[in-house]
Write a protein that holds these residues in place. Sequence first.
Motif, mmCIF file in Angstrom:
data_model
loop_
_atom_site.group_PDB
_atom_site.id
_atom_site.type_symbol
_atom_site.label_atom_id
_atom_site.label_comp_id
_atom_site.label_asym_id
_atom_site.label_seq_id
_atom_site.Cartn_x
_atom_site.Cartn_y
_atom_site.Cartn_z
ATOM 1 N N VAL A 39 0.801 -1.140 0.184
ATOM 2 C CA VAL A 39 0.046 0.038 0.169
ATOM 3 C C VAL A 39 0.840 1.278 0.297
ATOM 4 O O VAL A 39 1.972 1.453 0.706
ATOM 5 N N GLN A 40 0.567 2.218 -0.888
ATOM 6 C CA GLN A 40 1.600 3.223 -1.082
ATOM 7 C C GLN A 40 0.842 4.514 -1.392
ATOM 8 O O GLN A 40 -0.305 4.438 -1.860
ATOM 9 N N ARG A 41 1.065 5.623 -0.715
ATOM 10 C CA ARG A 41 0.509 6.910 -0.565
ATOM 11 C C ARG A 41 1.479 7.675 -1.654
ATOM 12 O O ARG A 41 2.414 7.792 -1.909
ATOM 13 N N ASN A 42 0.656 8.287 -2.823
ATOM 14 C CA ASN A 42 1.035 9.067 -3.991
ATOM 15 C C ASN A 42 1.007 10.341 -3.643
ATOM 16 O O ASN A 42 -0.065 10.932 -3.272
ATOM 17 N N VAL A 43 2.370 11.059 -3.764
ATOM 18 C CA VAL A 43 2.132 12.575 -3.396
ATOM 19 C C VAL A 43 2.632 13.425 -4.502
ATOM 20 O O VAL A 43 2.539 14.583 -4.385
ATOM 21 N N THR A 44 2.726 12.708 -5.992
ATOM 22 C CA THR A 44 3.089 13.686 -6.892
ATOM 23 C C THR A 44 1.589 14.565 -7.346
ATOM 24 O O THR A 44 0.632 13.870 -7.547
ATOM 25 N N LEU A 45 1.674 15.732 -7.731
ATOM 26 C CA LEU A 45 0.796 16.457 -8.131
ATOM 27 C C LEU A 45 1.047 16.898 -9.765
ATOM 28 O O LEU A 45 2.048 16.995 -10.187
ATOM 29 N N PHE A 46 -0.011 17.128 -10.279
ATOM 30 C CA PHE A 46 -0.079 17.352 -11.767
ATOM 31 C C PHE A 46 -0.803 18.414 -12.234
ATOM 32 O O PHE A 46 -2.249 18.571 -11.619
ATOM 33 N N LYS A 47 -0.476 19.373 -13.084
ATOM 34 C CA LYS A 47 -1.352 20.508 -13.532
ATOM 35 C C LYS A 47 -2.357 20.001 -14.151
ATOM 36 O O LYS A 47 -2.154 19.058 -14.899
ATOM 37 N N ALA A 229 -6.236 14.917 -7.107
ATOM 38 C CA ALA A 229 -7.651 15.545 -6.719
ATOM 39 C C ALA A 229 -8.525 14.210 -7.058
ATOM 40 O O ALA A 229 -9.669 14.496 -6.931
ATOM 41 N N HIS A 230 -8.126 13.333 -7.686
ATOM 42 C CA HIS A 230 -9.088 12.186 -8.085
ATOM 43 C C HIS A 230 -9.323 11.040 -7.022
ATOM 44 O O HIS A 230 -10.358 10.056 -7.293
ATOM 45 N N PHE A 231 -8.560 11.220 -5.900
ATOM 46 C CA PHE A 231 -8.812 9.944 -5.029
ATOM 47 C C PHE A 231 -8.499 10.557 -3.575
ATOM 48 O O PHE A 231 -7.817 11.463 -3.137
ATOM 49 N N ARG A 232 -8.942 9.650 -2.498
ATOM 50 C CA ARG A 232 -8.875 9.635 -1.007
ATOM 51 C C ARG A 232 -7.908 8.711 -0.540
ATOM 52 O O ARG A 232 -8.048 7.555 -0.897
ATOM 53 N N GLY A 233 -6.733 8.897 0.048
ATOM 54 C CA GLY A 233 -6.245 7.771 1.040
ATOM 55 C C GLY A 233 -5.032 7.125 0.086
ATOM 56 O O GLY A 233 -4.369 7.850 -0.793
ATOM 57 N N ALA A 234 -4.667 6.150 0.406
ATOM 58 C CA ALA A 234 -3.591 5.448 -0.406
ATOM 59 C C ALA A 234 -4.165 4.243 -1.365
ATOM 60 O O ALA A 234 -5.207 3.824 -0.969
ATOM 61 N N HIS A 235 -3.305 4.085 -2.435
ATOM 62 C CA HIS A 235 -3.827 3.119 -3.148
ATOM 63 C C HIS A 235 -3.189 1.852 -2.688
ATOM 64 O O HIS A 235 -2.007 1.667 -2.196
ATOM 65 N N ASP A 373 0.256 0.827 -13.246
ATOM 66 C CA ASP A 373 1.741 1.029 -13.244
ATOM 67 C C ASP A 373 2.380 0.295 -14.131
ATOM 68 O O ASP A 373 2.758 -0.976 -13.694
ATOM 69 N N PHE A 374 2.570 0.412 -15.397
ATOM 70 C CA PHE A 374 3.363 -0.225 -16.377
ATOM 71 C C PHE A 374 4.690 -0.546 -16.131
ATOM 72 O O PHE A 374 5.135 -1.822 -16.214
ATOM 73 N N GLY A 375 5.386 0.543 -15.707
ATOM 74 C CA GLY A 375 6.878 0.072 -15.277
ATOM 75 C C GLY A 375 6.890 -0.890 -14.280
ATOM 76 O O GLY A 375 7.889 -1.625 -14.453
ATOM 77 N N ASN A 376 6.198 -0.852 -13.427
ATOM 78 C CA ASN A 376 6.412 -1.984 -12.204
ATOM 79 C C ASN A 376 5.528 -3.210 -12.148
ATOM 80 O O ASN A 376 5.290 -3.985 -11.470
ATOM 81 N N ARG A 377 4.555 -3.110 -13.556
ATOM 82 C CA ARG A 377 3.728 -4.298 -13.791
ATOM 83 C C ARG A 377 2.914 -4.613 -12.454
ATOM 84 O O ARG A 377 2.720 -5.701 -12.142
ATOM 85 N N ARG A 378 2.108 -3.732 -12.116
ATOM 86 C CA ARG A 378 1.243 -3.621 -11.059
ATOM 87 C C ARG A 378 -0.043 -2.863 -11.300
ATOM 88 O O ARG A 378 0.127 -1.891 -12.128
ATOM 89 N N ILE A 379 -1.154 -2.822 -10.599
ATOM 90 C CA ILE A 379 -2.236 -2.168 -10.625
ATOM 91 C C ILE A 379 -2.691 -1.819 -9.419
ATOM 92 O O ILE A 379 -2.612 -2.546 -8.194
ATOM 93 N N GLY A 380 -3.168 -0.363 -9.120
ATOM 94 C CA GLY A 380 -3.589 0.179 -7.843
ATOM 95 C C GLY A 380 -4.765 0.740 -7.947
ATOM 96 O O GLY A 380 -5.526 1.263 -8.518
ATOM 97 N N PHE A 381 -5.630 0.564 -6.722
ATOM 98 C CA PHE A 381 -7.030 1.114 -6.424
ATOM 99 C C PHE A 381 -7.241 1.952 -5.104
ATOM 100 O O PHE A 381 -6.400 1.579 -3.824
ATOM 101 N N ALA A 382 -7.636 3.121 -4.967
ATOM 102 C CA ALA A 382 -7.991 3.930 -4.002
ATOM 103 C C ALA A 382 -9.269 4.537 -4.118
ATOM 104 O O ALA A 382 -10.002 4.444 -5.171
ATOM 105 N N GLU A 383 -9.939 4.883 -2.984
ATOM 106 C CA GLU A 383 -11.355 5.532 -3.071
ATOM 107 C C GLU A 383 -11.545 6.801 -3.921
ATOM 108 O O GLU A 383 -10.480 7.584 -3.948
ATOM 109 N N ALA A 384 -12.254 6.822 -4.777
ATOM 110 C CA ALA A 384 -12.408 7.802 -5.777
ATOM 111 C C ALA A 384 -13.147 9.152 -5.309
ATOM 112 O O ALA A 384 -14.090 8.727 -4.601
#
Length: 396
Positions: A39-47, A229-235, A373-384
């Motif tokens: 379980v990982q919290r993402n912190v990167t922001l995108f314009k 802005a699209h999710f809450r919590g961790a994936h 996550d194509f680079g790490n060959r995984r998929i993640g889910f978080a509350e939208a």
Amino acid sequence: MGLLSFIWISILMLLCNGENNEGAVKISLKRIKTSLVNVQRNVTLFKTGENRIVLKNLGDVIYYAEIGIGTPTQNFPVMFDTGSADLWVRSKDWPDRTEAEHKLPKYNSTESSSYSENGEPAEIIYAGCAIEGFLSTDDVTVGHMIVNKQDFIEATGEVEEKTYFQFTVYDGVVGLAFQECSVRNTVPVWYNMINQHLVHQEVFSLWLKYYNEQDEEGGAIVFGGIDNAHFRGAHTYVPIIEEYYWEFKMNEILIGGQGTGHCVDGCSVMIDSGESYLIGPSSIIENINIALGADEVANVDCSRVPLMPTVSFTIGERVFSLSTRDYILVHGIGEIATCATKFRIIHDDDDYHNDDLWILGGVFMRPYHTVFDFGNRRIGFAEAVQEPIWDSSIKH
């Protein structure tokens, strides 16, 4: 479109700011074992401003946006589909069988200076429909990105006089599954975004909003990252088990928080943005519908909807629950309303390499933001992040 359910036809006929990170492109939409899980919290922001394509949400059934092909650009409304790998649009040779088809744009290679001829025949078979045509090569514009020399299919018509695409409002499909899923082993658009260094991270993410006729934006797809802005919590991330679809393992299914015994040893699942329902093996889906009080064709008494339980799926160490807002389909209002669950079975003629495969479509992807996550060959889910809860009560 790994799965384009035929029941869609009747529905179709009715019908943030953040820190800029170069290489992340937002397209706005106008729709195993625990030791291997993290379980990982993402912190990167995108314009969220510049690279926006207004994409429509057609009644929680289809999510589509506009891309461009050729020089000068010819624009086409297309579905972004994680259940297939090929890009196709209608060719100028596609027959106009309906007024709707006549209004849709068609690709004309003679009007593009960047076109390269290929001509190899190609056919894509979906659930209940199929298209045929031939390969061509041209530049493809997605947001502000220009993908050079992209192979795609110029579709010349449906196979065996099928009629599904007579009624669609989109003009083609951008497949986002693995290259192994491509019918001619062509390099998918997403791969070429990476190969041509158009994104800095080998990640794309999908946020599908619930339908709201007052809202012109139905969600977002971000190439090259995520938008906080699209999710809450961790994936919660789980590994991909086969590079064909975006396929992973899920564990026990629960109804009303109680275990059902289904998938306790793991079931194979794919996440499919081209499918509106949640689909699985007939024996289990039938048991789920029976437990919910549905009949043999998934219909339920609308007066019971407010009392119906959650249906939950264990992915990694986390339980992901669906409410009636997610899994009940309502037609009409008041005394003429009819209700049905969105749990459907895989049919014998559906073109999947695994008859026991589960397909999580929009039913699951609306409540849960999805990171591919194509680079790490995984998929993640978080509350939208979504609009206020839909009132599932049916007025009589």
